[in-house]
Design a protein around this motif. Structure first.
Motif, PDB file in Angstrom:
ATOM      1  N   GLN A   1       1.461   3.025   3.986  1.00  0.00           N
ATOM      2  CA  GLN A   1       2.437   2.377   4.858  1.00  0.00           C
ATOM      3  C   GLN A   1       3.815   2.345   4.208  1.00  0.00           C
ATOM      4  OE1 GLN A   1       1.009  -1.066   6.829  1.00  0.00           O
ATOM      5  NE2 GLN A   1       2.999  -1.647   7.669  1.00  0.00           N
TER       6      GLN A   1
ATOM      7  N   GLU B   1      -7.103   2.209   1.596  1.00  0.00           N
ATOM      8  CA  GLU B   1      -6.129   1.728   2.570  1.00  0.00           C
ATOM      9  C   GLU B   1      -6.512   2.201   3.974  1.00  0.00           C
ATOM     10  OE1 GLU B   1      -2.197   2.866   1.400  1.00  0.00           O
ATOM     11  OE2 GLU B   1      -2.426   2.097  -0.642  1.00  0.00           O
TER      12      GLU B   1
ATOM     13  N   SER C   1      -0.305   9.359   1.651  1.00  0.00           N
ATOM     14  CA  SER C   1      -1.215   8.624   2.537  1.00  0.00           C
ATOM     15  C   SER C   1      -2.664   8.942   2.199  1.00  0.00           C
ATOM     16  CB  SER C   1      -0.920   8.972   4.000  1.00  0.00           C
ATOM     17  OG  SER C   1       0.381   8.552   4.363  1.00  0.00           O
TER      18      SER C   1
ATOM     19  N   GLY D   1      -3.583   7.017  -0.880  1.00  0.00           N
ATOM     20  CA  GLY D   1      -3.787   5.610  -0.567  1.00  0.00           C
ATOM     21  C   GLY D   1      -5.123   5.354   0.111  1.00  0.00           C
TER      22      GLY D   1
ATOM     23  N   GLY E   1       0.830  -1.198   0.000  1.00  0.00           N
ATOM     24  CA  GLY E   1       0.000   0.000   0.000  1.00  0.00           C
ATOM     25  C   GLY E   1       0.866   1.251   0.000  1.00  0.00           C
TER      26      GLY E   1
END
Length: 297
Positions: free
Chosen positions: A104, A265, A256, A259, A101
């Motif tokens: 992370q 995610e 992030s 994602g 992902g």
């Protein structure tokens, strides 16, 4: 050809450009993950590099007057190796996006500056004081928080972005090493050309058909790559690197968000805590680097 004077004192514009660059690269990460899942990493990175190589050739010719002048280097083998290493690192990183992902992966990739600091002694002979060593130790504790060894079943996929961070750190150190004899424009030229050569040699054997919609996304990916690098060049022209570099960590925030919003995610609390520790340690090392340069004669 008339030289265009560069300005290196507009901190606000530099920070704005760095933030915009991070947003563009985060968007590019999302496109790369999608295409790598639909096709394959090798093909996607190869096509990206074709556009990137064309971009560096145009920029190099404009700044140096000719392609031959842009390519002139006193350390050709090191320049080629740098380009090959960066291309391999991009493949590893994009593969990490598909395995772990984006969010992370970037939390782990944030350890890159700490690895650079740790290796600057053996690679460049630079002295690393106890404060920066302490920050490096704290940063890697943050990585352990993200990986959660002993708390859950260890995910071997987490080693992929960690390997990418280490590869990019070595690339960065080699860039600093070659900067002792070559200009930044020369290094930029070889980064694109050598990487394109490697990815073409590998990627042509992984060519596969893509849907028309994915080709449109590929075109946007190539444009964002050129746009991001152009913004980054401009960023370092208008402001000091020590001023804008801390804001490069904004890519962790933007990536992030991509994602989470685009791929659904979910950030584990330990990823947030560990990523915060890593970023804080990285910012401290950047601050100590700035202090060290101020004290240098």
């Amino acid at each position: 050809m008339t030289a265009i004077p560069t300005q290196r004192n507009d901190a606000r514009l530099g920070i704005l450009l760095m933030a915009t660059t991070c947003a563009v690269f985060a968007f590019q990460d999302g496109l790369s993950r999608h295409l790598a899942e639909e096709a394959n990493v090798w093909m996607v990175v190869m096509i990206r590099y074709w556009f990137f190589a064309a971009f560096v050739i145009v920029v190099g010719r404009a700044r140096a007057g000719s392609v031959r002048a842009a390519a002139a280097t006193s350390r050709p083998l090191l320049q080629i190796w740098r380009g090959l290493l960066l291309a391999a690192e991009i493949c590893v990183t994009v593969w990490g996006f598909t395995r772990l992902g984006i969010a992370q992966s970037h939390a782990i990739l944030a350890a890159g500056p700490l690895i650079v600091t740790a290796l600057s002694g053996p690679f460049l002979g630079e002295a690393v004081g106890w404060r920066r060593w302490a920050a490096i130790g704290v940063g890697f504790l943050g990585i352990l928080v993200i990986l959660r060894p002993g708390v859950a079943v260890f995910d071997a996929d987490a080693l992929v972005p960690l390997a990418g961070a280490a590869m990019f750190a070595v690339y960065s150190l080699q860039t600093r090493l070659v900067a002792r004899t070559d200009s930044a424009a020369t290094s930029f030229f070889w980064t694109g050309v050598a990487g394109a050569g490697l990815m073409t040699a590998v990627g042509v054997f992984h060519w596969e058909p893509m849907a028309p919609g994915d080709w449109a996304i590929m075109a946007v990916l190539c444009l964002t790559g050129v746009t991001g690098h152009g913004l980054l060049i401009k960023c370092y022209e208008v402001a000091e690197a020590s001023v804008v570099q801390p804001f490069a960590y904004l890519q962790l925030v933007f990536s992030s968000a991509v994602g989470i919003l685009a791929f659904g995610e979910v950030l584990h609390p330990t990823t947030v805590v560990g990523g915060t520790i890593v970023v804080a340690a990285g910012l401290f090392t950047l601050w100590r680097e700035r202090v060290r340069h101020r004290k240098a004669p």
